[in-house]
Design an enzyme around this catalytic site. Structure first.
Site, PDB file in Angstrom:
ATOM      1  N   LYS A   1      -1.461   4.551   6.073  1.00 46.14           N
ATOM      2  CA  LYS A   1      -1.188   5.960   5.756  1.00 46.14           C
ATOM      3  C   LYS A   1      -2.303   6.841   6.318  1.00 46.14           C
ATOM      4  O   LYS A   1      -2.044   7.892   6.912  1.00 46.14           O
ATOM      5  CB  LYS A   1      -1.048   6.144   4.238  1.00 46.14           C
ATOM      6  CG  LYS A   1       0.243   5.543   3.706  1.00 46.14           C
ATOM      7  CD  LYS A   1       0.294   5.428   2.194  1.00 46.14           C
ATOM      8  CE  LYS A   1       1.548   4.653   1.776  1.00 46.14           C
ATOM      9  NZ  LYS A   1       1.670   4.432   0.332  1.00 46.14           N
TER      10      LYS A   1
ATOM     11  N   GLN B   1      -1.701   5.285  -4.900  1.00 41.92           N
ATOM     12  CA  GLN B   1      -1.100   4.038  -4.403  1.00 41.92           C
ATOM     13  C   GLN B   1      -0.701   3.149  -5.570  1.00 41.92           C
ATOM     14  O   GLN B   1      -1.509   2.845  -6.446  1.00 41.92           O
ATOM     15  CB  GLN B   1      -2.100   3.314  -3.475  1.00 41.92           C
ATOM     16  CG  GLN B   1      -1.545   2.050  -2.846  1.00 41.92           C
ATOM     17  CD  GLN B   1      -0.354   2.318  -1.916  1.00 41.92           C
ATOM     18  OE1 GLN B   1      -0.349   3.265  -1.139  1.00 41.92           O
ATOM     19  NE2 GLN B   1       0.669   1.490  -2.009  1.00 41.92           N
TER      20      GLN B   1
ATOM     21  N   ASP C   1       4.813  11.869  -2.512  1.00 45.66           N
ATOM     22  CA  ASP C   1       5.572  10.619  -2.669  1.00 45.66           C
ATOM     23  C   ASP C   1       6.961  10.892  -3.245  1.00 45.66           C
ATOM     24  O   ASP C   1       7.847  10.046  -3.171  1.00 45.66           O
ATOM     25  CB  ASP C   1       4.823   9.665  -3.622  1.00 45.66           C
ATOM     26  CG  ASP C   1       4.170   8.511  -2.883  1.00 45.66           C
ATOM     27  OD1 ASP C   1       4.608   8.215  -1.753  1.00 45.66           O
ATOM     28  OD2 ASP C   1       3.234   7.916  -3.438  1.00 45.66           O
TER      29      ASP C   1
END
Ligand code: NAD
Length: 281
Positions: free
Chosen positions: A53, A97, A120
Site C-alpha cells: 500500500k 490494517q 477502506d
C-alpha cells in the site's frame, strides 16, 4: 473454450496513470493527498500488505504516513492515534490494517475513523450509504472486483450473480454492488446446501471463501465471468479460491491470482484516498 483473462496488473496500471494526473492536479492547487497507515503488531502477511500500500502511494505521488504500534498496544493508544489523525489536515485517508491483535476491538476502532477519511470503506456510515445506494466510500476489494467485471463490457442487467462468502469486507458489499448493477444476486456461505446448484447457474461468480482451488470446473457455467478474490498460501505459493487451469477451460472470463483482484484492491485504496483529497479540496 479458453477464458479471457481479466488482468489486474494491466487494469491497475491504466488506472494508476489516471490517478497520477488527479494527484498532479491537486498538487497544482497546493494539496498533496496523504494516507496514514496504522499497523499494530507483527503479522507477517499484514506487513506485506502495508508495504504494498505504501509503495502504491509512492508510485502515484500520494504521501504515506506510517504508524507502527507494538503487539502490546492498548485500545486507548490506538484510539488516541486515530483521533489525532482525524484532526490532521495533511491526512486525507486513514487505514487500520486488519486483523488487529487479539484483545483489540476492530469495530470500535473503525467506528472512530472520520467517515470522510475512511478510505477502506469499512465505517458503518459508508457501509450504510452503500446499502441505500447514496454516495459514500466503497470498500476497496469489492470496488476493484466490480471494476474488473465491468471491464468485460457485458451488460449486467438481469444476470445471475453468485457471491460465495458473506464477510463484511468482501462478500456483503460485493453483493450490494452487484444488486446496484441490476443483477439477480444469490449469496452463498458455509451453511449453503448444494452449493454447486447455485454456482452452475451463475453468469457472474465471485469466490471470496479463503480455500485454495475450492471452485472447480464442474461448478462453473460455460461462459461465466469468474472473479477470484481468494488469497491462500500453499507451499509458499499464493493461490486463489478458483482452480484456474480447469476453470479457465469453461469460463468466459477469469481473474488470475496473483495479479488479479489483489492488485486492484490497492489501486482502489489509492482511488479512495485521491477522492477523499478531492472532496477536501
Ligand atoms: P472470511 O473468512 O471472513 O469469509 C469467508 C467466507 O467464506 C465466509 O462468509 C464463509 O461463510 C464462506 N465459506 C467458508 N467455507 C465455505 C464453504 N465450504 N462453502 C461456501 N462458503 C464458505 O474471509 P474474507 O475476509 O471475506 O476473505 C475471503 C478470501 O478473500 C480470503 O482468502 C482472503 O485472504 C481474500 N481476500 C482478498 C482480498 C484481495 O485484495 N484480493 C481482500 C480481502 C480478502
Amino acid at each position: 473454450m479458453s477464458a479471457i483473462r481479466i488482468d489486474g496488473k494491466t487494469l491497475s496500471a491504466e488506472l494508476r496513470e489516471k490517478l497520477k494526473e488527479r494527484v498532479n492536479a491537486l498538487k497544482a492547487r497546493g494539496i498533496t493527498p496523504g494516507l496514514a497507515v496504522i499497523l499494530v503488531g507483527e503479522d507477517e502477511a499484514s506487513k506485506i500488505y502495508v508495504r504494498n500500500k505504501e509503495n502504491g502511494c509512492e508510485e502515484i505521488g500520494v504521501k504515506s504516513f506510517s504508524y507502527r504500534l507494538p503487539e502490546t498496544a492498548t485500545q486507548s493508544e490506538l484510539e488516541e492515534l486515530i483521533k489525532k489523525l482525524n484532526k490532521d489536515e495533511n491526512v486525507n485517508g486513514i487505514l487500520v490494517q486488519l486483523p488487529l491483535p487479539n484483545g483489540l476491538d476492530e469495530q470500535k476502532a473503525l467506528a472512530l475513523i472520520d467517515a470522510k477519511k475512511d478510505v477502506d470503506g469499512f465505517h458503518i456510515e459508508n457501509m450504510g450509504k452503500l446499502l441505500i445506494g447514496t454516495e459514500g466510500v466503497v470498500a476497496c476489494t469489492p470496488k476493484g472486483a466490480m471494476y474488473m467485471i465491468r471491464s468485460t463490457g457485458i451488460d449486467l442487467s438481469g444476470k445471475h450473480a453468485v457471491v460465495i462468502g458473506r464477510s463484511n469486507i468482501v462478500g456483503k458489499p460485493m453483493s450490494v454492488l452487484l444488486l446496484g448493477a441490476n443483477c439477480t444476486v444469490t449469496m452463498c456461505h458455509s451453511r449453503t446446501q448444494n452449493l454447486k446448484e447455485f454456482t452452475k447457474t451463475a453468469d457472474i461468480l465471485v469466490a471470496a471463501v479463503g480455500k485454495a482451488k475450492f471452485i472447480t470446473a464442474d461448478m462453473v457455467k460455460p461462459g461465466a465471468v469468474v472473479i477470484d478474490v481468494g488469497i491462500n498460501r500453499v507451499d509458499g505459493k499464493v493461490v486463489g479460491d478458483v482452480d484456474y487451469d480447469s476453470v479457465s477451460e469453461v469460463a468466459g472470463y477469469i481473474t488470475p491470482v496473483p495479479g488479479g483482484v489483489g492488485k486492484m484492491t490497492i489501486t482502489m485504496l489509492l482511488d479512495n484516498t485521491v477522492e477523499a483529497a478531492e472532496r477536501y479540496a
